[in-house]
Structures are given as structure tokens and as C-alpha cells.
Design a protein around this motif. Structure first.
Motif, PDB file in Angstrom:
ATOM      1  N   ALA A  14      -0.589 -10.207   1.639  1.00 38.83           N
ATOM      2  CA  ALA A  14      -1.965  -9.742   2.347  1.00 38.83           C
ATOM      3  C   ALA A  14      -1.481  -8.994   3.766  1.00 38.83           C
ATOM      4  CB  ALA A  14      -2.892 -11.100   2.929  1.00 38.83           C
ATOM      5  N   ALA A  15      -0.386  -9.426   4.445  1.00 35.17           N
ATOM      6  CA  ALA A  15       0.216  -8.985   5.442  1.00 35.17           C
ATOM      7  C   ALA A  15       0.713  -7.356   5.184  1.00 35.17           C
ATOM      8  CB  ALA A  15       1.080  -9.708   6.260  1.00 35.17           C
ATOM      9  N   SER A  16       1.546  -7.391   4.353  1.00 36.58           N
ATOM     10  CA  SER A  16       2.399  -6.217   3.839  1.00 36.58           C
ATOM     11  C   SER A  16       1.297  -5.179   3.289  1.00 36.58           C
ATOM     12  CB  SER A  16       3.274  -6.486   2.794  1.00 36.58           C
ATOM     13  OG  SER A  16       4.350  -7.278   3.240  1.00 36.58           O
ATOM     14  N   ALA A  17       0.083  -5.721   2.681  1.00 41.10           N
ATOM     15  CA  ALA A  17      -0.736  -4.661   2.277  1.00 41.10           C
ATOM     16  C   ALA A  17      -1.614  -3.993   3.258  1.00 41.10           C
ATOM     17  CB  ALA A  17      -1.618  -5.469   1.174  1.00 41.10           C
ATOM     18  N   ALA A  18      -2.124  -5.062   4.100  1.00 41.66           N
ATOM     19  CA  ALA A  18      -2.981  -4.583   5.380  1.00 41.66           C
ATOM     20  C   ALA A  18      -1.987  -3.572   6.157  1.00 41.66           C
ATOM     21  CB  ALA A  18      -3.199  -5.773   6.142  1.00 41.66           C
ATOM     22  N   GLU A  52      -6.947   2.569   0.803  1.00 40.02           N
ATOM     23  CA  GLU A  52      -7.085   1.529  -0.369  1.00 40.02           C
ATOM     24  C   GLU A  52      -6.192   1.733  -1.541  1.00 40.02           C
ATOM     25  OE1 GLU A  52     -11.390   0.593  -1.204  1.00 40.02           O
ATOM     26  OE2 GLU A  52     -11.203   0.976  -3.497  1.00 40.02           O
ATOM     27  N   ARG A  53      -5.817   3.037  -1.848  1.00 38.13           N
ATOM     28  CA  ARG A  53      -5.030   3.257  -2.875  1.00 38.13           C
ATOM     29  C   ARG A  53      -3.493   2.824  -2.575  1.00 38.13           C
ATOM     30  NH1 ARG A  53      -1.006   6.249  -4.219  1.00 38.13           N
ATOM     31  NH2 ARG A  53      -0.526   7.541  -2.148  1.00 38.13           N
ATOM     32  N   THR A  54      -3.203   2.935  -1.368  1.00 42.80           N
ATOM     33  CA  THR A  54      -1.940   2.296  -0.982  1.00 42.80           C
ATOM     34  C   THR A  54      -1.771   0.643  -1.248  1.00 42.80           C
ATOM     35  OG1 THR A  54      -1.324   4.228   0.483  1.00 42.80           O
ATOM     36  CG2 THR A  54      -0.156   2.293   1.022  1.00 42.80           C
ATOM     37  N   ILE A  55      -2.903   0.383  -0.407  1.00 45.63           N
ATOM     38  CA  ILE A  55      -3.150  -1.199  -0.493  1.00 45.63           C
ATOM     39  C   ILE A  55      -3.148  -1.697  -2.143  1.00 45.63           C
ATOM     40  CG2 ILE A  55      -4.991  -3.072  -0.202  1.00 45.63           C
ATOM     41  CD1 ILE A  55      -5.559  -1.585   2.400  1.00 45.63           C
ATOM     42  N   LEU A  56      -3.785  -1.247  -2.846  1.00 41.66           N
ATOM     43  CA  LEU A  56      -3.916  -1.626  -4.221  1.00 41.66           C
ATOM     44  C   LEU A  56      -2.423  -1.398  -4.829  1.00 41.66           C
ATOM     45  CD1 LEU A  56      -6.833  -1.359  -3.933  1.00 41.66           C
ATOM     46  CD2 LEU A  56      -6.800  -0.324  -6.271  1.00 41.66           C
ATOM     47  N   GLY A  57      -1.701  -0.471  -4.409  1.00 45.97           N
ATOM     48  CA  GLY A  57      -0.244  -0.439  -5.011  1.00 45.97           C
ATOM     49  C   GLY A  57       0.694  -1.369  -4.671  1.00 45.97           C
TER      50      GLY A  57
END
Length: 303
Positions: A14-18, A52-57
Motif C-alpha cells: 500500500a505504501a509503495s503504491a501510494a 492510477e496506471r502506475t499504482i496498478l503496476g
């Protein structure tokens, strides 16, 4: 990088994606961004979509079997997935579009870990579902709520599904509120996690069931993990029949706000629906350009 994501626990994912989404938002800030009209005054920008694309990755690399519900892209991933991530890649779209840095990136595993990143403050607020932390410059500090600031953020974003009985803007004129608190309208759900971190005494918003909202789920998870009092504007637990949010640093602050809200309800009952404040102009008061999304979550429209 994929291997490093796979080794993370859910809070780390979660932290890395955010944080990854926040890096995109910060990198695109100040550019002339294409706007994507969603109707009813709501819009997204290229920054929302790219973040959002980056977070999904990140989530796909770390948890390929999980589903994702993103504000911009909707539901993705295995239809039979047992777990689902809720993603708001840019909370404060309108703020960002007009050059304000009051924005957030929200990532939450439904009923689990969550994180909210501040792209410009360099902070990531995160929780494993049990405790809440703030990470800044690689240092993690426990989130400790306190009402000492007396600052209360009130979300003025429409719709107002509880009107005329309750409208958040009317709370600001309540004599008890004026005596005990000072209002703020930060116009992003950063204000929600600031309650968990002790920078706000409380946060109030109208709405329906916000527990599964891409806009609010991460902040709610952080506040609960930090030990805040979290209910609807009716004082009941949030959930399918929920009504908005009252999140307070402590029971005393929560009790004071609930008393004021009940006063407003009783006053409306005496005055009637045609009384002062029963109607009013609707503005996208939280400044995130998410008016239609909030209306969908409050039950006014379906996304």
C-alpha cells in the motif's frame, strides 16, 4: 523491482503504491494537463490516469491475484478475486489543476492495510490494519491523535443527502462550534489522515456508506488504526446503511460534535424543510473534482 514488491507485506505494498502514484502527481504538477470530462462538473486529468496506471503496476507486481477498483479505470483483475484494492490516484483533482498542492493519493486493501501519500509534503501515512504510522525521509513515526489543535476540517463537497436535517456548512455557524473549534476546508482527504496524526481534532463529511469508497477507505483505515473515534453523522457505525463520517481524535471531541449535529437536526425539525438553510447552491467544496463520484457513493446516482 518486481521481486522487491513481492517480498513486501500488505502495508508495504500500500505504501509503495501510494508513493509511486505520488511521484507521478508531483512530476506532472504545473503542466497543462488534458482534462477528461466525467459529467456533472466532474473531471479527471492526465495526472489522475497516469498515477492510477502506475499504482496498478505496483499492485499487479506484488499481488497479481488481487482485484483493483480504481476511480478512473473501474474494476480490474480476476473476477473471482478474494481481495480487492481501492485506489484514488489523485484526491484533489481540481486543486491540482488550478495549482494548489493540497492533494493526496489513496490506496487501501478492503478491510486491510492502507496508505495515503502526500506528493508535496513527502509523507506517506500507512497502516497494517492494527497500528498507524507516518513515514518521512525514511523514518517511521507512530500516529497519535490529539484534539489539541482544535482544528476541524469540514467537507463542503456536494451532494447533501442528509439536508435539510444536516448540512456540513451549517455546522460552522453553530455557537458551540464557534466557541470550541476552528474550521478548516483543506479540500482533500489529507485532512482525514491528519486527524490520525494529531494535526486535526476532527473531520466531518456528509454522504452515504463511505467505508468502501476509493476516496475515503484509506483514511478511515488509518484513523481506526490510530485509535480515533469513527462513526457516521448519526453516531452509528459506518457500513451499508451509513451516513457520512464524523472522525474525532478522542471521545470528548466526538461527543461535542455529535451534540451539535443533533442540535441542528432538532432545529430543522422545528423550522421545517422550507426554513433557513434548507436549500443552497451546490459547489464542489472539497475541490477534488470528484462531485459525481461522491454523489454515486451517497446513493444519489450510480457510477
Amino acid at each position: 523491482m518486481i521481486d522487491s514488491y513481492e517480498s513486501l507485506d500488505d502495508a508495504g505494498v500500500a505504501a509503495s503504491a501510494a508513493r509511486a502514484g505520488a511521484d507521478v502527481v508531483r512530476g506532472m504538477y504545473g503542466q497543462r494537463l488534458t482534462r477528461i470530462d466525467k459529467g456533472a462538473g466532474d473531471f479527471a486529468t492526465a495526472a489522475d490516469v497516469e498515477a492510477e496506471r502506475t499504482i496498478l503496476g505496483v499492485i499487479r507486481a506484488a499481488r497479481p491475484d488481487d482485484a483493483v477498483l480504481g476511480e478512473e479505470g473501474g474494476r480490474r483483475g480476476p473476477a473471482d478475486a478474494a481481495r480487492q484494492w481501492l485506489v484514488d490516484p489523485l484526491c484533489g483533482t481540481l486543486n491540482c489543476a488550478v495549482g494548489s498542492m493540497m492533494v493526496a493519493v489513496n490506496v487501501a486493501l478492503r478491510d486491510g492495510a492502507a496508505a495515503v501519500a502526500d506528493p508535496f509534503g513527502g509523507e506517506v501515512f500507512f497502516t497494517d490494519g492494527e497500528t498507524a504510522w507516518v513515514r518521512h525521509d525514511g523514518v517511521d513515526t507512530r500516529s497519535v491523535p490529539t484534539s489539541a489543535t482544535r482544528l476541524v476540517d469540514v467537507n463542503l463537497d456536494p451532494p447533501f443527502p442528509s439536508a435539510p436535517g444536516f448540512r456540513a456548512v451549517d455546522l460552522l455557524a453553530h455557537p458551540g462550534f464557534v466557541e470550541r473549534f476552528r474550521p478548516r476546508v483543506v479540500s482533500t482527504t489529507l485532512a482525514l489522515v491528519w486527524v490520525a496524526a494529531g494535526r486535526r481534532a476532527a473531520y466531518v463529511t456528509d454522504g452515504g456508506d463511505l467505508s468502501g469508497s476509493v476516496h475515503f477507505a484509506a483514511g478511515i483505515a488509518l484513523c481506526r488504526a490510530a485509535g480515533c473515534v469513527v462513526t457516521g453523522i448519526d453516531g452509528a457505525a459506518i457500513g451499508p446503511a451509513g451516513r457520512g463520517l464524523v472522525v474525532a481524535a478522542d471521545a470528548e471531541t466526538h461527543g461535542l460534535l455529535m451534540s451539535m449535529i443533533r442540535d441542528m437536526d432538532q432545529c430543522r425539525d422545528r423550522v421545517g424543510p422550507a426554513g433557513p438553510g434548507a436549500t443552497g447552491g451546490m459547489i464542489d467544496g472539497d475541490g477534488d473534482g470528484d462531485g459525481a463520484a461522491h454523489r454515486a457513493e451517497s446513493g444519489e446516482i450510480r457510477a
